[in-house]
Write an enzyme that holds these catalytic residues in place. Sequence first.
Site, PDB file in Angstrom:
ATOM      1  N   LYS A 294      57.133 -13.991 -60.183  1.00  0.00           N
ATOM      2  CA  LYS A 294      56.645 -13.054 -61.194  1.00  0.00           C
ATOM      3  C   LYS A 294      57.411 -11.736 -60.826  1.00  0.00           C
ATOM      4  O   LYS A 294      57.318 -10.765 -61.720  1.00  0.00           O
ATOM      5  CB  LYS A 294      55.066 -12.866 -60.949  1.00  0.00           C
ATOM      6  CG  LYS A 294      54.184 -14.045 -61.402  1.00  0.00           C
ATOM      7  CD  LYS A 294      52.883 -13.939 -61.269  1.00  0.00           C
ATOM      8  CE  LYS A 294      52.130 -15.168 -62.133  1.00  0.00           C
ATOM      9  NZ  LYS A 294      50.626 -14.866 -62.266  1.00  0.00           N
TER      10      LYS A 294
ATOM     11  N   ARG B 162      45.982  -7.622 -46.008  1.00  0.00           N
ATOM     12  CA  ARG B 162      46.410  -7.878 -44.715  1.00  0.00           C
ATOM     13  C   ARG B 162      48.065  -7.072 -44.449  1.00  0.00           C
ATOM     14  O   ARG B 162      48.005  -6.541 -43.399  1.00  0.00           O
ATOM     15  CB  ARG B 162      46.788  -9.658 -44.729  1.00  0.00           C
ATOM     16  CG  ARG B 162      47.280 -10.023 -43.490  1.00  0.00           C
ATOM     17  CD  ARG B 162      47.344 -11.577 -43.642  1.00  0.00           C
ATOM     18  NE  ARG B 162      48.316 -11.873 -44.710  1.00  0.00           N
ATOM     19  CZ  ARG B 162      48.704 -13.178 -45.097  1.00  0.00           C
ATOM     20  NH1 ARG B 162      48.181 -14.324 -44.616  1.00  0.00           N
ATOM     21  NH2 ARG B 162      49.749 -13.244 -45.891  1.00  0.00           N
TER      22      ARG B 162
ATOM     23  N   GLY C 204      51.018 -10.087 -56.812  1.00  0.00           N
ATOM     24  CA  GLY C 204      51.309 -10.000 -58.256  1.00  0.00           C
ATOM     25  C   GLY C 204      49.802  -9.821 -58.967  1.00  0.00           C
ATOM     26  O   GLY C 204      49.569  -9.138 -59.898  1.00  0.00           O
TER      27      GLY C 204
HETATM   28  P1  NDP Z   1      51.255 -13.429 -54.198  1.00  0.00           P
HETATM   29  O1  NDP Z   1      51.913 -14.176 -53.483  1.00  0.00           O
HETATM   30  O2  NDP Z   1      51.966 -12.313 -55.004  1.00  0.00           O
HETATM   31  O3  NDP Z   1      49.940 -12.388 -53.419  1.00  0.00           O
HETATM   32  C1  NDP Z   1      49.227 -12.994 -52.441  1.00  0.00           C
HETATM   33  C2  NDP Z   1      48.166 -12.304 -52.119  1.00  0.00           C
HETATM   34  O4  NDP Z   1      47.375 -12.886 -51.179  1.00  0.00           O
HETATM   35  C3  NDP Z   1      48.793 -11.150 -50.978  1.00  0.00           C
HETATM   36  O5  NDP Z   1      47.819 -10.159 -51.136  1.00  0.00           O
HETATM   37  C4  NDP Z   1      48.727 -11.688 -49.643  1.00  0.00           C
HETATM   38  O6  NDP Z   1      48.506 -10.778 -48.528  1.00  0.00           O
HETATM   39  C5  NDP Z   1      47.069 -12.266 -49.833  1.00  0.00           C
HETATM   40  N1  NDP Z   1      46.983 -13.594 -48.889  1.00  0.00           N
HETATM   41  C6  NDP Z   1      47.420 -14.726 -48.885  1.00  0.00           C
HETATM   42  N2  NDP Z   1      47.017 -15.539 -48.013  1.00  0.00           N
HETATM   43  C7  NDP Z   1      46.148 -14.759 -47.358  1.00  0.00           C
HETATM   44  C8  NDP Z   1      45.315 -14.886 -46.091  1.00  0.00           C
HETATM   45  N3  NDP Z   1      45.373 -15.982 -45.501  1.00  0.00           N
HETATM   46  N4  NDP Z   1      44.838 -13.813 -45.737  1.00  0.00           N
HETATM   47  C9  NDP Z   1      44.645 -12.739 -46.245  1.00  0.00           C
HETATM   48  N5  NDP Z   1      45.517 -12.253 -47.325  1.00  0.00           N
HETATM   49  C10 NDP Z   1      46.188 -13.449 -48.049  1.00  0.00           C
HETATM   50  O7  NDP Z   1      50.379 -14.308 -55.174  1.00  0.00           O
HETATM   51  P2  NDP Z   1      49.687 -13.933 -56.674  1.00  0.00           P
HETATM   52  O8  NDP Z   1      49.172 -12.505 -56.405  1.00  0.00           O
HETATM   53  O9  NDP Z   1      50.736 -14.018 -57.793  1.00  0.00           O
HETATM   54  O10 NDP Z   1      48.592 -14.838 -56.833  1.00  0.00           O
HETATM   55  C11 NDP Z   1      47.349 -14.841 -56.106  1.00  0.00           C
HETATM   56  C12 NDP Z   1      46.537 -15.839 -56.589  1.00  0.00           C
HETATM   57  O11 NDP Z   1      46.171 -15.561 -57.814  1.00  0.00           O
HETATM   58  C13 NDP Z   1      47.207 -17.454 -56.824  1.00  0.00           C
HETATM   59  O12 NDP Z   1      46.180 -18.251 -56.116  1.00  0.00           O
HETATM   60  C14 NDP Z   1      47.130 -17.516 -58.148  1.00  0.00           C
HETATM   61  O13 NDP Z   1      47.202 -19.018 -58.622  1.00  0.00           O
HETATM   62  C15 NDP Z   1      45.939 -16.777 -58.568  1.00  0.00           C
HETATM   63  N6  NDP Z   1      46.298 -16.375 -60.122  1.00  0.00           N
HETATM   64  C16 NDP Z   1      45.607 -16.963 -61.074  1.00  0.00           C
HETATM   65  C17 NDP Z   1      45.535 -16.394 -62.451  1.00  0.00           C
HETATM   66  C18 NDP Z   1      44.479 -17.041 -63.308  1.00  0.00           C
HETATM   67  O14 NDP Z   1      44.666 -16.787 -64.494  1.00  0.00           O
HETATM   68  N7  NDP Z   1      43.101 -17.248 -63.089  1.00  0.00           N
HETATM   69  C19 NDP Z   1      46.753 -15.745 -62.918  1.00  0.00           C
HETATM   70  C20 NDP Z   1      47.581 -15.525 -62.028  1.00  0.00           C
HETATM   71  C21 NDP Z   1      47.375 -15.696 -60.581  1.00  0.00           C
HETATM   72  P3  NDP Z   1      49.837 -10.265 -48.105  1.00  0.00           P
HETATM   73  O15 NDP Z   1      50.576  -9.139 -48.882  1.00  0.00           O
HETATM   74  O16 NDP Z   1      49.509  -9.766 -46.834  1.00  0.00           O
HETATM   75  O17 NDP Z   1      50.891 -11.530 -47.788  1.00  0.00           O
END
Ligand code: NDP
Length: 282
Positions: A71, A155, A133
């Site tokens: 993304k 985090r 994202g």
């Molecule tokens: P990114 O990889 O861009 O971001 C992931 C986020 O999750 C970051 O803030 C990361 O923190 C955090 N994170 C991941 N693991 C942990 C953990 N164990 N503890 C704390 N924080 C954690 O992913 P996206 O934002 O693109 O997607 C996130 C979710 O949203 C996905 O599961 C996706 O499937 C879902 N989604 C759902 C949609 C829908 O239509 N329902 C549309 C778009 C996305 P850090 O910055 O510290 O790494």
Amino acid sequence: MSRESLQEIVCCVGQPVAGNPTQYMMEKALAAADLDWRYLTLEVSPEDLGDAVRGMKVLGFRGGNFAIPHKVAAIEYLDELSESAQLIGAVNCFNRLGDRLIGENTDGKGFIQSLREVTDPSGKRVVILGAGGAARAIAVEMALASAGHVTIVNRTESRGAELAGLLGDRLDTSAEFVVWDGNYEVPAGTQLLINATSIGLNDAAARVPIAAGSLAGSMVVADVIAGAVDTWLVREAADRGCTTLNGLGMLINQAVIGFTIWTGAKPDVEVMREAVEEFFGL
Ligand code: NDP
């Protein structure tokens, strides 16, 4: 099969992308709208993303979706971005205009549409878990929808602080950042809590590190994760009397917006909802 030999093509590009329900939902919606288009799901690695986008361009693809992990990276291969995609710094959707590919972001708009079925974000005290994202898209749309105060909990400090700064500096929204370290206590007075992290993806039982006792029945608790089973957070919040929202509405609504951007037609939302529910066996 159409008598024409050339169909319009749209797609979803991600890795890993198996299990993504969008193709199933879009193909049902395209058929219901009597559009002889094709929606493909394409597994593309980050190293190959540039070649893939150039390929889609010369092959005449009409548009598509970018899924994890493309993304942000996809931006450099597109010709232009919509205003909200620029602010968000991520694209989940692209559209062809002539020979140009325009990046859009419909995730946050899809979330807000889904949220409006249970509450209006205007003036609300909001906590967003995550700064990736999905969180950025939701946070920007929250600000545009006049949320009262937004707390970003993440985090990784740099990402979280940057997002809170964006809301305050560019969107004139009251915002703060809190480093996520251990079990987060949701502040009393929070009206809307959103898990916008990937915790719960492919493992609905995964526990979001929050102090469950800090969830109050007056809160609306939403999760972006969409799947066959509600996430730990949604189940925990429902048990404590909160109003809950899973990620299905966001998934459907962002797809509705994408469909309209590409085809100019309004899809049958019920057809899309039924398709997603069927896909997840709900
Ligand atoms: P990114 O990889 O861009 O971001 C992931 C986020 O999750 C970051 O803030 C990361 O923190 C955090 N994170 C991941 N693991 C942990 C953990 N164990 N503890 C704390 N924080 C954690 O992913 P996206 O934002 O693109 O997607 C996130 C979710 O949203 C996905 O599961 C996706 O499937 C879902 N989604 C759902 C949609 C829908 O239509 N329902 C549309 C778009 C996305 P850090 O910055 O510290 O790494």
